[in-house]
Design an enzyme around this catalytic site. Structure first.
Site, mmCIF file in Angstrom:
data_model
loop_
_atom_site.group_PDB
_atom_site.id
_atom_site.type_symbol
_atom_site.label_atom_id
_atom_site.label_comp_id
_atom_site.label_asym_id
_atom_site.label_seq_id
_atom_site.Cartn_x
_atom_site.Cartn_y
_atom_site.Cartn_z
ATOM 1 N N LYS A 41 -0.287 -10.401 3.778
ATOM 2 C CA LYS A 41 -0.283 -10.090 5.215
ATOM 3 C C LYS A 41 1.148 -10.172 5.765
ATOM 4 O O LYS A 41 2.032 -10.732 5.113
ATOM 5 C CB LYS A 41 -1.201 -11.072 5.939
ATOM 6 C CG LYS A 41 -0.747 -12.529 5.844
ATOM 7 C CD LYS A 41 -1.818 -13.490 6.342
ATOM 8 C CE LYS A 41 -1.337 -14.940 6.280
ATOM 9 N NZ LYS A 41 -2.421 -15.888 6.566
ATOM 10 N N ARG A 139 -11.109 -21.825 14.291
ATOM 11 C CA ARG A 139 -10.261 -20.677 14.585
ATOM 12 C C ARG A 139 -11.136 -19.441 14.421
ATOM 13 O O ARG A 139 -11.887 -19.083 15.302
ATOM 14 C CB ARG A 139 -9.080 -20.711 13.596
ATOM 15 C CG ARG A 139 -7.773 -20.329 14.187
ATOM 16 C CD ARG A 139 -6.612 -20.599 13.241
ATOM 17 N NE ARG A 139 -6.698 -19.886 11.971
ATOM 18 C CZ ARG A 139 -5.729 -19.846 11.070
ATOM 19 N NH1 ARG A 139 -4.591 -20.481 11.283
ATOM 20 N NH2 ARG A 139 -5.871 -19.186 9.942
ATOM 21 N N TYR A 270 29.056 -19.420 22.212
ATOM 22 C CA TYR A 270 28.607 -19.578 23.605
ATOM 23 C C TYR A 270 28.435 -21.034 24.019
ATOM 24 O O TYR A 270 27.823 -21.819 23.295
ATOM 25 C CB TYR A 270 27.258 -18.879 23.794
ATOM 26 C CG TYR A 270 27.321 -17.382 23.651
ATOM 27 C CD1 TYR A 270 28.243 -16.624 24.362
ATOM 28 C CD2 TYR A 270 26.427 -16.725 22.817
ATOM 29 C CE1 TYR A 270 28.281 -15.246 24.233
ATOM 30 C CE2 TYR A 270 26.450 -15.348 22.679
ATOM 31 C CZ TYR A 270 27.380 -14.605 23.389
ATOM 32 O OH TYR A 270 27.416 -13.246 23.262
ATOM 33 N N MET A 318 22.825 -13.563 18.894
ATOM 34 C CA MET A 318 21.875 -12.526 18.489
ATOM 35 C C MET A 318 22.228 -11.909 17.135
ATOM 36 O O MET A 318 21.352 -11.651 16.320
ATOM 37 C CB MET A 318 21.825 -11.430 19.561
ATOM 38 C CG MET A 318 20.715 -10.425 19.333
ATOM 39 S SD MET A 318 20.702 -9.110 20.559
ATOM 40 C CE MET A 318 20.408 -10.009 22.069
HETATM 41 C C1 LIG Z 1 -2.502 -16.733 5.438
HETATM 42 C C2 LIG Z 1 -3.774 -17.146 4.847
HETATM 43 C C3 LIG Z 1 -3.824 -17.623 3.525
HETATM 44 C C4 LIG Z 1 -2.599 -17.913 2.700
HETATM 45 O O1 LIG Z 1 -2.094 -19.187 3.049
HETATM 46 P P1 LIG Z 1 -0.821 -19.818 2.314
HETATM 47 O O2 LIG Z 1 -0.694 -21.180 2.907
HETATM 48 O O3 LIG Z 1 0.331 -18.940 2.682
HETATM 49 O O4 LIG Z 1 -1.099 -19.820 0.866
HETATM 50 C C5 LIG Z 1 -5.068 -17.854 2.971
HETATM 51 N N1 LIG Z 1 -6.200 -17.647 3.682
HETATM 52 C C6 LIG Z 1 -6.186 -17.219 4.959
HETATM 53 C C7 LIG Z 1 -7.475 -17.025 5.673
HETATM 54 C C8 LIG Z 1 -4.981 -16.966 5.593
HETATM 55 O O5 LIG Z 1 -4.976 -16.558 6.861
#
Ligand SMILES: *Cc1c(COP(=O)(O)O)cnc(C)c1O
Length: 379
Positions: A41, A139, A270, A318
Site C-alpha cells: 500500500k 478501527r 531561518y 522546504m
Molecule cells: C499496513 C498494514 C499491514 C502491514 O503492517 P506492517 O506493520 O507494515 O507490517 C498489515 N495489515 C494491515 C491491515 C495493514 O493496514
C-alpha cells in the site's frame, strides 16, 4: 572515484530490490509454514508498489495486500496477477471492476458484504471476500456485535454462489503481549463460529510484521508483511534491521549543493536557531520537508558524508538544510546520505524517526514526489 557518484542525481531514493527479495526469503523462512502477504500500500511504503510487489513475489510472497482498490487495480494494470487483497473502501467505491480483475475484497461491514454480492452479479462471477473482524483495534473491521449476522449472511451468499469467503482476518493493536494475545483469542473465537456456521476460509490472517516476528502463535495461515519487506524494524525500540536479519531497502541521498566556511557567531538558516560556536564548515543538502525530510528533525537529524556522520544544524527548510561538517574536507557534489544501511555508516530511517519524534514508517512513506526513485537490481 565511483562513476555512479559523479553521475548520481542531485536527489535520489535508491531502492534495492535485491534487499526486498532477501527480506521476504528471510521472513518466509521465519514464519513457515505460514504464507506471506506482501503489503505494498501507499506506493509500496514510498518505494514503488509494482517494483516491490514483483521483487516480493520473486522472494517467495504468495499474496499482495493494499489498502485501496485503486492501488490494487494499478497493480493489475502493471501486469501483476498474484492473489491480491484490498481492505479500505470508499463508501462510494464500485466493487465490480475489482471483482472482474480478481481482486479480493476485505469486508468490514454488512453493507460492504452486500456491495460485494452486487458486484458479483455485475461482474458475473463470485466475489472473493475476506471478512475482517474487529478484535479490539476499534478501527476497521466488523464489530463483534455484528459478527453473527455477517457470518450468517456470508453463508447465504456463498450458497447462492455470489461470494466466496476466502479469508478471515483481523489486525492487532500491538499494545502489549497480553492485549495481542487477547485479540488472537477473540479472533480464533470468530473463526470458530464462522466455521461452525459453514464457512471454510482458505486463509486466516492476523499478524503484521511486528507480530509475525515476535508472536509465533499469531502467524496462523498467513502473515501480512509491510514494513519488514522494506528492511525497517517495526518496533521503534532500538532493535536494528540487522538484528532481525533484514536489509534496509531504501537509501535517501543527494549531492552537496554548496559549502561555506563560517566564523564563530554566524547564524544559519531561518530564525537563526543555530549559531556557530566556533569557526566551521557548513554543507548544504538539497532535500527539505517538501522531499519528506521532517522539519521536526531540525537540529537533531544526522547525515553521512563519506561514511562519517554530521549533524543537521538550524531549521530544515522546504528544499534544503545545512549540516555542520567541522573541519572535514567536503566538496560541492559530494554524496550525502540521509539514511540507508547503518552497516555503511549511514543513519537508519529509524534514526530519522527518532529525530522527528515519529517512526520510520512515516519517514519512508513521506519521501516527496520530487525525489526520483531508482530501482536497483542486484548485479
Ligand atoms: C499496513 C498494514 C499491514 C502491514 O503492517 P506492517 O506493520 O507494515 O507490517 C498489515 N495489515 C494491515 C491491515 C495493514 O493496514
Amino acid at each position: 572515484m565511483n562513476p555512479r557518484h559523479v553521475l548520481a542525481p542531485f536527489r535520489e531514493a535508491v531502492v534495492d530490490l535485491g534487499a526486498v527479495r532477501h527480506n521476504v526469503r528471510h521472513l518466509a523462512a521465519t514464519v513457515a509454514p505460514a504464507r506471506i502477504m506482501a503489503v505494498v500500500k501507499a506506493d509500496g511504503y514510498g518505494h514503488g508498489a509494482a517494483a516491490v510487489a514483483r521483487a516480493a513475489l520473486e522472494g517467495g510472497a504468495d499474496w499482495l495486500g493494499v489498502a485501496d482498490l485503486d492501488e490494487a487495480i494499478a497493480l493489475r494494470g502493471a501486469g501483476i496477477d498474484a492473489p491480491m487483497l484490498a481492505w479500505l473502501h470508499d463508501p462510494a467505491a464500485r466493487f465490480a471492476p475489482a471483482v472482474a480483475r480478481d481482486i479480493d475484497l476485505g469486508v468490514s461491514s454488512l453493507a460492504q458484504l452486500e456491495a460485494a454480492a452486487e458486484a458479483a452479479t455485475i461482474a458475473d462471477r463470485p466475489a472473493n471476500v475476506h471478512l475482517k473482524l474487529d478484535t479490539g483495534l476499534s478501527r476497521n473491521g466488523i464489530a463483534a456485535t455484528d459478527w453473527a449476522p455477517a457470518i450468517e449472511r456470508a453463508v447465504e451468499l456463498e450458497r447462492a454462489g455470489r461470494v466466496r469467503v476466502r479469508g478471515l482476518f483481523s489486525h492487532l493493536a500491538n499494545a502489549s503481549p497480553a492485549e495481542d494475545a487477547a485479540q488472537l483469542e477473540a479472533f480464533l473465537r470468530g473463526v470458530e463460529s464462522a466455521e461452525a456456521a459453514g464457512l471454510a476460509p482458505e486463509v486466516r490472517h492476523l499478524a503484521s510484521t511486528a507480530a509475525a516476528i515476535r508472536f509465533p502463535e499469531a502467524r496462523l495461515d498467513m502473515v501480512r508483511i509491510g514494513i519488514g519487506l522494506y528492511g525497517v524494524p517495526p518496533y521503534g525500540d532500538g532493535t536494528t534491521a540487522a538484528e532481525l536479519g533484514l536489509r534496509p531497502v531504501m537509501t535517501l541521498r543527494g549531492r552537496i549543493a554548496a559549502v561555506r566556511r563560517v566564523e564563530e557567531g554566524t547564524g544559519a538558516s531561518y530564525g537563526y536557531t543555530w549559531r556557530a560556536s566556533r569557526s566551521t564548515t557548513l554543507a548544504l543538502v538539497p532535500l527539505g520537508y517538501a522531499d519528506g525530510v521532517p522539519r521536526q528533525a531540525s537540529g537533531r537529524g544526522e547525515v553521512a558524508i563519506g561514511g562519517r556522520r554530521h549533524p543537521v544544524v538550524g531549521r530544515i527548510a522546504m528544499d534544503q538544510f545545512l549540516v555542520d561538517v567541522g573541519d572535514e574536507d567536503v566538496a560541492v557534489g559530494d554524496e550525502v546520505v540521509l539514511f540507508g544501511d547503518p552497516g555503511t555508516g549511514a543513519p537508519s530511517a529509524d534514526d530519522w524517526g527518532d529525530a522527528a519524534d515519529s517512526i520510520a514508517y512515516e519517514i519512508v512513506t513521506r519521501i516527496g514526489p520530487r525525489v526520483p526513485r531508482t530501482h536497483l537490481e542486484p548485479s
